[in-house]
Write a protein that holds these residues in place. Structure first.
Motif, PDB file in Angstrom:
ATOM      1  N   UNK A  17       1.081  13.868   5.552  1.00 47.87           N
ATOM      2  CA  UNK A  17       1.487  12.910   6.573  1.00 47.87           C
ATOM      3  C   UNK A  17       2.787  12.208   6.244  1.00 47.87           C
ATOM      4  N   UNK A  18       3.148  11.254   7.090  1.00 52.10           N
ATOM      5  CA  UNK A  18       4.457  10.603   6.997  1.00 52.10           C
ATOM      6  C   UNK A  18       4.492   9.352   6.140  1.00 52.10           C
ATOM      7  N   UNK A  19       3.362   8.824   5.744  1.00 49.72           N
ATOM      8  CA  UNK A  19       3.352   7.552   5.027  1.00 49.72           C
ATOM      9  C   UNK A  19       3.327   7.667   3.516  1.00 49.72           C
ATOM     10  N   UNK A  20       3.664   8.834   2.985  1.00 48.82           N
ATOM     11  CA  UNK A  20       3.569   9.040   1.535  1.00 48.82           C
ATOM     12  C   UNK A  20       4.726   8.402   0.785  1.00 48.82           C
ATOM     13  N   UNK A  21       4.411   7.848  -0.380  1.00 53.38           N
ATOM     14  CA  UNK A  21       5.435   7.418  -1.309  1.00 53.38           C
ATOM     15  C   UNK A  21       6.221   8.672  -1.710  1.00 53.38           C
ATOM     16  N   UNK A  48      -1.486  10.351   2.992  1.00 53.08           N
ATOM     17  CA  UNK A  48      -1.530   9.034   3.632  1.00 53.08           C
ATOM     18  C   UNK A  48      -2.677   8.984   4.631  1.00 53.08           C
ATOM     19  N   UNK A  49      -3.362   7.863   4.637  1.00 54.61           N
ATOM     20  CA  UNK A  49      -4.489   7.667   5.551  1.00 54.61           C
ATOM     21  C   UNK A  49      -4.371   6.263   6.145  1.00 54.61           C
ATOM     22  N   UNK A  50      -4.405   6.160   7.468  1.00 54.72           N
ATOM     23  CA  UNK A  50      -4.355   4.847   8.120  1.00 54.72           C
ATOM     24  C   UNK A  50      -5.636   4.073   7.831  1.00 54.72           C
ATOM     25  N   UNK A  87      -8.263   1.847  -0.496  1.00 60.85           N
ATOM     26  CA  UNK A  87      -7.950   3.191  -0.960  1.00 60.85           C
ATOM     27  C   UNK A  87      -6.447   3.331  -1.194  1.00 60.85           C
ATOM     28  N   UNK A  88      -6.090   4.003  -2.267  1.00 58.51           N
ATOM     29  CA  UNK A  88      -4.681   4.268  -2.534  1.00 58.51           C
ATOM     30  C   UNK A  88      -4.087   5.196  -1.470  1.00 58.51           C
ATOM     31  N   UNK A  89      -4.936   5.928  -0.753  1.00 62.25           N
ATOM     32  CA  UNK A  89      -4.455   6.746   0.369  1.00 62.25           C
ATOM     33  C   UNK A  89      -3.793   5.857   1.429  1.00 62.25           C
ATOM     34  N   UNK A  90      -4.317   4.645   1.614  1.00 65.81           N
ATOM     35  CA  UNK A  90      -3.789   3.736   2.633  1.00 65.81           C
ATOM     36  C   UNK A  90      -2.362   3.289   2.337  1.00 65.81           C
ATOM     37  N   UNK A  91      -1.898   3.532   1.120  1.00 66.91           N
ATOM     38  CA  UNK A  91      -0.559   3.115   0.706  1.00 66.91           C
ATOM     39  C   UNK A  91       0.333   4.299   0.327  1.00 66.91           C
ATOM     40  N   UNK A 141      -9.554  14.189  -5.747  1.00 68.06           N
ATOM     41  CA  UNK A 141      -8.674  13.033  -5.658  1.00 68.06           C
ATOM     42  C   UNK A 141      -7.726  12.880  -6.848  1.00 68.06           C
ATOM     43  N   UNK A 142      -6.458  12.649  -6.529  1.00 74.13           N
ATOM     44  CA  UNK A 142      -5.458  12.294  -7.521  1.00 74.13           C
ATOM     45  C   UNK A 142      -4.691  11.100  -6.997  1.00 74.13           C
TER      46      UNK A 142
END
Length: 149
Positions: A17-21, A48-50, A87-91, A141-142
């Protein structure tokens, strides 16, 4: 015919997705490439997860409401203990992965030596692996937090 590295990388970029560091994203793609060079076909399944997507996952296997909306789904098993925002996915700081059949058509979720090798490659790139957790094992998960909590 063996799936092409380019295919695995393109699928992985789409799934992240588009929200990745940007550092996490680049490291994830490097992990896919390094594994491929060792004969292991791996793909990123999530990045990335909303907050709403997180609420939906957290609602699996339990009764849960978030911001006035019901996310309960008792027909599915619990897959996460992280509420939205936990969740770290949210960031954009976490990914999930799976092994892919050599032809690229089938996901393989069995945690075996290939799975453990991919986790080791990820850890060598700075990720922390959910398979190392003492309580809730999260093998796909990583996360890469850079010291953030």
């Amino acid at each position: 015919m063996k799936v092409a590295l380019r295919t695995l990388l393109e699928r992985s970029v789409k799934k992240m997705g588009n929200g990745m560091n940007p550092v996490v994203k680049a490291s994830a793609l490097e992990m896919v490439e390094r594994a491929y060079n060792e004969g292991i076909t791996v793909q990123i399944s999530a990045g990335y997860r909303s907050l709403e997507e997180q609420a939906n996952l957290f609602g699996q296997g339990r009764v849960y409401s978030y911001k006035g909306k019901n996310y309960s789904n008792l027909a599915k098993p619990i897959v996460t203990n992280a509420k939205p925002g936990q969740s770290y996915h949210n960031y954009g700081l976490a990914i999930d992965f799976f092994i892919v059949s050599d032809d690229g058509r089938r996901a393989i979720w069995t945690v075996n030596s290939k799975w453990q090798r991919v986790a080791a490659i990820g850890k060598g790139l700075g990720f922390k692996w959910g398979g190392d957790w003492s309580s809730f094992k999260d093998y796909p998960h990583l996360k890469m937090t850079g010291g953030l909590s």
